[in-house]
Design an enzyme around this catalytic site. Structure first.
Site, PDB file in Angstrom:
ATOM      1  N   ASN A 117      75.677  39.948  41.841  1.00 30.51           N
ATOM      2  CA  ASN A 117      74.708  41.040  41.998  1.00 30.51           C
ATOM      3  C   ASN A 117      75.305  42.321  41.433  1.00 30.51           C
ATOM      4  OD1 ASN A 117      76.204  42.493  44.172  1.00 30.51           O
ATOM      5  ND2 ASN A 117      75.903  40.516  45.174  1.00 30.51           N
TER       6      ASN A 117
ATOM      7  N   PHE B  49      75.589  46.834  56.050  1.00 33.75           N
ATOM      8  CA  PHE B  49      74.877  47.563  55.004  1.00 33.75           C
ATOM      9  C   PHE B  49      73.621  46.776  54.643  1.00 33.75           C
ATOM     10  CE2 PHE B  49      77.203  51.131  52.986  1.00 33.75           C
ATOM     11  CZ  PHE B  49      78.259  51.186  53.880  1.00 33.75           C
TER      12      PHE B  49
HETATM   13  N1  CTP Z   1      76.186  39.712  54.877  1.00 32.15           N
HETATM   14  C1  CTP Z   1      77.188  38.829  55.188  1.00 32.15           C
HETATM   15  N2  CTP Z   1      77.107  37.529  54.769  1.00 32.15           N
HETATM   16  C2  CTP Z   1      76.050  37.106  54.050  1.00 32.15           C
HETATM   17  C3  CTP Z   1      75.028  38.004  53.716  1.00 32.15           C
HETATM   18  C4  CTP Z   1      75.123  39.315  54.145  1.00 32.15           C
HETATM   19  O1  CTP Z   1      78.153  39.216  55.842  1.00 32.15           O
HETATM   20  N3  CTP Z   1      75.993  35.842  53.656  1.00 32.15           N
HETATM   21  C5  CTP Z   1      76.296  41.106  55.353  1.00 32.15           C
HETATM   22  C6  CTP Z   1      76.406  42.129  54.237  1.00 32.15           C
HETATM   23  O2  CTP Z   1      77.765  42.406  53.933  1.00 32.15           O
HETATM   24  C7  CTP Z   1      75.692  43.333  54.816  1.00 32.15           C
HETATM   25  C8  CTP Z   1      74.678  42.746  55.776  1.00 32.15           C
HETATM   26  O3  CTP Z   1      75.122  41.427  56.049  1.00 32.15           O
HETATM   27  O4  CTP Z   1      76.555  44.156  55.570  1.00 32.15           O
HETATM   28  C9  CTP Z   1      73.277  42.698  55.252  1.00 32.15           C
HETATM   29  O5  CTP Z   1      73.271  42.034  54.003  1.00 32.15           O
HETATM   30  P1  CTP Z   1      71.921  41.790  53.191  1.00 32.15           P
HETATM   31  O6  CTP Z   1      72.243  41.023  51.960  1.00 32.15           O
HETATM   32  O7  CTP Z   1      71.186  43.086  53.053  1.00 32.15           O
HETATM   33  O8  CTP Z   1      71.081  40.947  54.228  1.00 32.15           O
HETATM   34  P2  CTP Z   1      70.879  39.415  54.445  1.00 32.15           P
HETATM   35  O9  CTP Z   1      71.249  39.133  55.852  1.00 32.15           O
HETATM   36  O10 CTP Z   1      71.560  38.608  53.407  1.00 32.15           O
HETATM   37  O11 CTP Z   1      69.302  39.289  54.343  1.00 32.15           O
HETATM   38  P3  CTP Z   1      68.346  39.292  53.030  1.00 32.15           P
HETATM   39  O12 CTP Z   1      69.224  38.973  51.843  1.00 32.15           O
HETATM   40  O13 CTP Z   1      67.341  38.237  53.333  1.00 32.15           O
HETATM   41  O14 CTP Z   1      67.745  40.675  52.952  1.00 32.15           O
END
Ligand code: CTP
Length: 415
Positions: free
Chosen positions: A207, A320
């Site tokens: 990403n 975040f």
């Molecule tokens: N995060 C994590 N592990 C993952 C995905 C996300 O620890 N596999 C953590 C990120 O570091 C961030 C938070 O969760 O602090 C939110 O991440 P985000 O990608 O916005 O949310 P998701 O839970 O992955 O939900 P979605 O992608 O469906 O919005």
């Protein structure tokens, strides 16, 4: 954190003097006051007018013929919150090591009680010279902070150790010296950057995260006295001096590194943009375009933060979220689901900040649902705002606990 601080910067005679113009600019950008002292040899390389223009103050060059009788070596020494010498020649190092005071700069060094930061730059043979090394050793022993020169191509044509430390690192070290250590005693685990999920040796799933926000948080936490553990996905950022950094490639590696250090931490900030899926199969050799269409099978990665939230104990957990719509409601759902104390949400579509940029416009939402919509600001400043909020949450949580304890220990009234 260095706003309104008084920096006295001594410049001695080396070609690296020109680089220090940028250091003064960075100090001024952060609203610190900078007084510059130049030795006679320093003025051979850059004119005082350059530093006068950039610092906004006249430059001090002479012990006796000061244009302002109010300003003596003593008042410069007294007003300094920090005294920096950059670049520092072998000559000034020798003078300081022997307590010699024969010009304005060396006199201010002896007269000040402010911390002294020395960034030497010279020819590699001079740096290696045993007398120079002995002087440097003596100053280190006396507790002066010396930022060793770096290795590379030198202006004199030599290749070796002698280049002035990076301006960014001198700036960071100055901020560390001047910043109140209000996070001392905290162990903060921070994740930063994207993850790379391998498809084959050439292709990855990833990403647009640059890692800048996580690195800014790591730097600010360190400057405020915390012990920092940084788990970083692949970024183009320079390692931060003095911060224990674990480099990882993909989500599974990040999960392993975070789990290993989770127990010993008091605060966890998950700024990393973690890939939610990884290819079912990672190919050893380059995939060839033999098929007309191709479907890539993906497996779900573990949600690291969700797992941490299940075993939170007394830790403060910060997440975040980069969203493109319904920012607040989406972030609140994540805050609840992952059992967080704070979530930092920003609009991934914002034009002026966010991914890859040095600034960000973010909103903080805490566990009680309080919302702080912050204006666009530098990631460095935002990092401090996030840390301030974490401190406040910690304080609120511990006073709520104290209150609960006291009311539990109070004798119950008979009815
Ligand atoms: N995060 C994590 N592990 C993952 C995905 C996300 O620890 N596999 C953590 C990120 O570091 C961030 C938070 O969760 O602090 C939110 O991440 P985000 O990608 O916005 O949310 P998701 O839970 O992955 O939900 P979605 O992608 O469906 O919005």
């Amino acid at each position: 954190m260095i706003k309104e601080k008084q920096i006295v910067l001594g410049i001695t005679g080396g070609i690296a003097a020109y680089k220090v113009v940028e250091l003064v600019r960075q100090f001024r950008k952060r609203n610190a006051e900078v007084d510059v002292i130049m030795t006679r040899n320093a003025q051979q390389f850059v004119t005082p007018l350059t530093f006068q223009t950039i610092s906004g103050h006249p430059v001090y060059t002479d012990l006796f013929h000061s244009f302002n009788p109010e300003i003596s070596h003593i008042s410069l020494a007294d007003k300094a919150d920090v005294l920096i010498i950059a670049p520092a020649t072998a000559n000034i190092i020798a003078k300081i090591a022997s307590g010699c005071a024969d010009d304005l700069l060396s006199t201010v060094v002896l007269a000040t009680k402010a911390p002294l930061l020395i960034a030497p730059a010279m020819n590699a043979n001079m740096w290696e010279n045993r007398i120079v090394q002995q002087n440097v050793g003596k100053l280190k022993e006396l507790g002066f902070r010396i930022m060793d020169p770096t290795t590379g191509e030198l202006a004199c044509g030599y290749e070796g150790k002698g280049r002035l430390a990076e301006i960014e690192d001198i700036l960071g070290e100055t901020i560390t010296i001047l910043t109140e250590k209000d996070l001392q005693g905290e162990r903060i685990l921070i994740t930063a950057g994207p993850t790379h999920e391998h498809i084959d040796p050439i292709r990855i799933l990833t990403n647009r995260s640059s890692g800048k926000m996580g690195y800014a948080l790591a730097k600010a936490s360190h400057q405020r006295g915390a012990e920092v553990m940084l788990v970083s996905g692949p970024t183009n950022l320079k390692p931060i001096p003095d911060i224990h950094t674990i480099q990882v490639e993909n989500t599974l590696e990040m999960s392993k590194a975070v789990s290993k250090h989770y127990k010993s931490c008091s605060i966890v900030i998950k700024a990393a943009a973690v890939a939610d899926y990884r290819p079912k199969k990672s190919f050893k050799d380059k995939m060839k375009k033999t098929h007309k269409t191709l479907t890539l099978g993906l497996d779900k990665n573990p949600d690291i933060l969700y797992q941490l939230g299940k075993d939170k104990g007394k830790k403060i957990l910060v997440g975040f979220a980069a969203e493109t719509k319904n920012l607040i409601s989406q972030a609140k759902l994540k805050l609840d689901r992952k059992n967080l104390d704070l979530i930092v949400v920003n609009n991934a579509l914002q034009k002026r900040g966010g991914f890859g940029s040095d600034s960000n416009e973010a909103t903080l939402i805490d566990f009680e649902g309080k919302i702080d919509a912050l204006p666009l600001m530098g990631k460095e400043e935002l990092a401090d705002k996030i840390l301030d909020k974490i401190k406040q949450i910690k304080k609120e949580k511990s006073s709520a606990k104290e209150l609960k304890k006291t009311s539990a220990s109070e004798p119950k009234k008979r009815t």
